[in-house]
Scaffold this motif. Sequence first.
Motif, PDB file in Angstrom:
ATOM      1  N   GLN A 236       0.801  -1.223   0.000  1.00 39.65           N
ATOM      2  CA  GLN A 236       0.000   0.000   0.000  1.00 39.65           C
ATOM      3  C   GLN A 236       0.834   1.274   0.000  1.00 39.65           C
ATOM      4  OE1 GLN A 236      -3.225   0.161   2.875  1.00 39.65           O
ATOM      5  NE2 GLN A 236      -3.272   2.386   2.817  1.00 39.65           N
ATOM      6  N   PHE A 237       1.979   1.261   0.670  1.00 35.72           N
ATOM      7  CA  PHE A 237       2.764   2.479   0.821  1.00 35.72           C
ATOM      8  C   PHE A 237       4.067   2.371   0.035  1.00 35.72           C
ATOM      9  CE2 PHE A 237       0.153   2.192   4.590  1.00 35.72           C
ATOM     10  CZ  PHE A 237      -0.306   3.480   4.752  1.00 35.72           C
ATOM     11  N   PRO A 238       4.341   3.333  -0.846  1.00 36.96           N
ATOM     12  CA  PRO A 238       5.670   3.344  -1.481  1.00 36.96           C
ATOM     13  C   PRO A 238       6.715   3.710  -0.453  1.00 36.96           C
ATOM     14  CG  PRO A 238       4.431   5.315  -2.085  1.00 36.96           C
ATOM     15  CD  PRO A 238       3.498   4.446  -1.291  1.00 36.96           C
ATOM     16  N   LEU A 239       7.718   2.861  -0.274  1.00 36.35           N
ATOM     17  CA  LEU A 239       8.729   3.072   0.751  1.00 36.35           C
ATOM     18  C   LEU A 239      10.022   3.589   0.153  1.00 36.35           C
ATOM     19  CD1 LEU A 239       8.435  -0.107   3.002  1.00 36.35           C
ATOM     20  CD2 LEU A 239       7.401   2.119   3.340  1.00 36.35           C
ATOM     21  N   ASN A 240      10.738   4.375   0.931  1.00 30.18           N
ATOM     22  CA  ASN A 240      12.093   4.741   0.549  1.00 30.18           C
ATOM     23  C   ASN A 240      12.957   3.491   0.642  1.00 30.18           C
ATOM     24  OD1 ASN A 240      14.954   5.585   1.052  1.00 30.18           O
ATOM     25  ND2 ASN A 240      14.040   7.595   0.749  1.00 30.18           N
ATOM     26  N   HIS A 241      13.808   3.262  -0.338  1.00 32.33           N
ATOM     27  CA  HIS A 241      14.575   2.017  -0.383  1.00 32.33           C
ATOM     28  C   HIS A 241      15.648   1.942   0.699  1.00 32.33           C
ATOM     29  CE1 HIS A 241      12.714   0.076  -3.807  1.00 32.33           C
ATOM     30  NE2 HIS A 241      12.609   1.264  -4.340  1.00 32.33           N
ATOM     31  N   GLU A 354       7.598   2.904 -10.378  1.00 33.66           N
ATOM     32  CA  GLU A 354       8.969   3.094  -9.905  1.00 33.66           C
ATOM     33  C   GLU A 354       9.064   2.945  -8.390  1.00 33.66           C
ATOM     34  OE1 GLU A 354      11.611   3.488 -11.822  1.00 33.66           O
ATOM     35  OE2 GLU A 354      10.436   3.474 -13.676  1.00 33.66           O
ATOM     36  N   THR A 355       7.940   3.065  -7.682  1.00 35.28           N
ATOM     37  CA  THR A 355       7.944   3.000  -6.219  1.00 35.28           C
ATOM     38  C   THR A 355       7.393   1.671  -5.711  1.00 35.28           C
ATOM     39  OG1 THR A 355       5.893   4.316  -6.337  1.00 35.28           O
ATOM     40  CG2 THR A 355       7.913   5.474  -5.757  1.00 35.28           C
ATOM     41  N   ASP A 356       7.539   0.639  -6.515  1.00 35.99           N
ATOM     42  CA  ASP A 356       7.118  -0.705  -6.117  1.00 35.99           C
ATOM     43  C   ASP A 356       8.069  -1.229  -5.053  1.00 35.99           C
ATOM     44  OD1 ASP A 356       6.471  -3.480  -6.006  1.00 35.99           O
ATOM     45  OD2 ASP A 356       5.699  -3.370  -8.055  1.00 35.99           O
ATOM     46  N   ASP A 357       7.527  -1.654  -3.917  1.00 37.08           N
ATOM     47  CA  ASP A 357       8.372  -2.122  -2.826  1.00 37.08           C
ATOM     48  C   ASP A 357       8.351  -3.639  -2.670  1.00 37.08           C
ATOM     49  OD1 ASP A 357      10.158  -1.166  -0.683  1.00 37.08           O
ATOM     50  OD2 ASP A 357       8.718  -2.151   0.640  1.00 37.08           O
ATOM     51  N   LEU A 358       7.751  -4.342  -3.614  1.00 38.83           N
ATOM     52  CA  LEU A 358       7.750  -5.805  -3.558  1.00 38.83           C
ATOM     53  C   LEU A 358       8.469  -6.429  -4.749  1.00 38.83           C
ATOM     54  CD1 LEU A 358       4.226  -6.784  -2.184  1.00 38.83           C
ATOM     55  CD2 LEU A 358       6.427  -7.192  -1.118  1.00 38.83           C
ATOM     56  N   LEU A 359       8.098  -6.019  -5.948  1.00 36.86           N
ATOM     57  CA  LEU A 359       8.753  -6.522  -7.155  1.00 36.86           C
ATOM     58  C   LEU A 359       9.505  -5.348  -7.784  1.00 36.86           C
ATOM     59  CD1 LEU A 359       5.905  -8.785  -8.577  1.00 36.86           C
ATOM     60  CD2 LEU A 359       8.035  -9.536  -7.517  1.00 36.86           C
ATOM     61  N   GLU A 360      10.809  -5.410  -7.717  1.00 36.50           N
ATOM     62  CA  GLU A 360      11.619  -4.249  -8.066  1.00 36.50           C
ATOM     63  C   GLU A 360      11.533  -3.924  -9.557  1.00 36.50           C
ATOM     64  OE1 GLU A 360      15.411  -4.438  -5.240  1.00 36.50           O
ATOM     65  OE2 GLU A 360      14.892  -6.365  -6.139  1.00 36.50           O
ATOM     66  N   VAL A 361      11.347  -2.643  -9.840  1.00 34.33           N
ATOM     67  CA  VAL A 361      11.190  -2.216 -11.223  1.00 34.33           C
ATOM     68  C   VAL A 361      12.461  -2.474 -12.031  1.00 34.33           C
ATOM     69  CG1 VAL A 361      11.928   0.177 -10.883  1.00 34.33           C
ATOM     70  CG2 VAL A 361      10.235  -0.372 -12.651  1.00 34.33           C
ATOM     71  N   GLY A 362      13.603  -2.546 -11.371  1.00 34.27           N
ATOM     72  CA  GLY A 362      14.847  -2.860 -12.073  1.00 34.27           C
ATOM     73  C   GLY A 362      14.786  -4.198 -12.779  1.00 34.27           C
ATOM     74  N   SER A 387       2.814   5.600  -7.247  1.00 35.38           N
ATOM     75  CA  SER A 387       1.872   4.505  -7.001  1.00 35.38           C
ATOM     76  C   SER A 387       2.586   3.360  -6.298  1.00 35.38           C
ATOM     77  CB  SER A 387       1.297   3.979  -8.318  1.00 35.38           C
ATOM     78  OG  SER A 387       0.459   4.930  -8.920  1.00 35.38           O
ATOM     79  N   PRO A 388       1.982   2.785  -5.263  1.00 40.45           N
ATOM     80  CA  PRO A 388       2.565   1.601  -4.638  1.00 40.45           C
ATOM     81  C   PRO A 388       2.209   0.347  -5.429  1.00 40.45           C
ATOM     82  CG  PRO A 388       0.550   2.187  -3.514  1.00 40.45           C
ATOM     83  CD  PRO A 388       0.759   3.230  -4.588  1.00 40.45           C
ATOM     84  N   HIS A 389       2.757  -0.763  -5.002  1.00 34.44           N
ATOM     85  CA  HIS A 389       2.506  -2.045  -5.661  1.00 34.44           C
ATOM     86  C   HIS A 389       1.005  -2.349  -5.732  1.00 34.44           C
ATOM     87  CE1 HIS A 389       3.634  -6.191  -6.816  1.00 34.44           C
ATOM     88  NE2 HIS A 389       2.618  -6.576  -6.069  1.00 34.44           N
ATOM     89  N   GLY A 390       0.279  -2.068  -4.654  1.00 37.96           N
ATOM     90  CA  GLY A 390      -1.130  -2.418  -4.589  1.00 37.96           C
ATOM     91  C   GLY A 390      -2.002  -1.704  -5.596  1.00 37.96           C
TER      92      GLY A 390
END
Length: 424
Positions: A236-241, A354-362, A387-390
């Motif tokens: 739900q939340f885009p996190l800082n890496h 770009e702010t996906d915190d589960l499946l990395e956009v890289g 946008s977050p992953h969700g």
Amino acid sequence: MYEQIVKPQKVVIPQAPCNDGKDHFPNLPVTYEEYGSAKTQDGHDKPVVVILPFFLGTAHAAGYTKMDEHKKLVGPGYWDAVIGAGAPFNTDTHRVISLGPLIDRSFGPMTQDPATKKPYGGKFPNFSFADYAAIQYQALQQLGVRHIDVLVGASMGSLQAWHLAAHDMTFVSRMVVVVPGGLTLGDKTRVLARQWVEQLEQDPAWLKGDYYAQPKDHWRTHALAKVLGEFWYRCQFPLNHAVLYDMDDVEWLEIAKGFAPLVPAELKSLDEVLAGLDANAPAVKRYRAQVSALLGATDHNVLLWQLRTILTYAPLSVMRQSNKADFALLGSGDRTDTVPFRSTLGSVLMLATETDDLLEVGRVDEAMTAAGLLGARLFKLSLADSSPHGAGLVGAGVAPLADRIRHFLTQGVPVAPVVPVAKL
């Protein structure tokens, strides 16, 4: 929009592969929903769209579950905004089939073992992504699907999509994958899945999977709540890496903070982040409500068995095995610049954030570089900023790109702006 009540259906696989193809499970049910008709008005078979489920998801991608006492349709599908007549996934032109997860609250370790008349519990087999693909392939064959025009999946559904395409590289023409993984799984995703598996397996209340004789409230273990809480926060939340994700690194956190200001101020463990949430913030209220709903819909084993599947992700290996005659000519190295002779996959549209915190956009970018392995053209579109992953798991997150998806499916390329990669 698909303005109809839709009921789930089932097909049964008599001998389904399990334990990564080493064993078979008898009479495995596969849940699915279908939207629109299978044939055109003049009796021809429509091309097929197949949708694969995300992690802890359902088959209910479109339509409604029922009508309430006020004769209002309720229970819309998770992607109802982009499925229906004239929608990007167009039921006027295509037969649309949405498959459910293999393991959920209706089938899995809680299923009764005919030999003991008790739930399988810890004896229930594991299912790899390769098993999923073989089972889904057989289920679609039973439904009369001989070829998929568009294969679609979000999150874990995208991982299943890569495996299903790898299972038979003549079976799929196009793919649309949302908040996707690439052709390999990032270290962060593997570390998170491994840690969550370990937390669930180490909870004493788990009883090695055999907790079904316990009261229902016993099923909501401490580890279940903790893992679901972290999983959905990262959805739900885009996190800082700079937020830590590897439990092995947590012990170094206090040491690292001693070197401030050399260490970023935002370097925290997720426990610290969760402890600092504002309970009155609307996003936090939605987060807690969603975690509570997940706890009500998921038991410990369902979560654990799906996480074990995540750790089996290896579509490139499957591709090499299914095309061994072709790849043998090129050596056994991890080559990603060769085209197998037998593949019908022509194009892939990736909707990423770009702010996906589960499946990395890289990993999505790496998949685009590796497109030559499939002989396909890949395109990437971005979901709304931050946008977050969700966001990819709900119609509201995907709907802003509806016109671009539709253009991709009708014209072969999405509407700009887009990052294209030419066929290699």
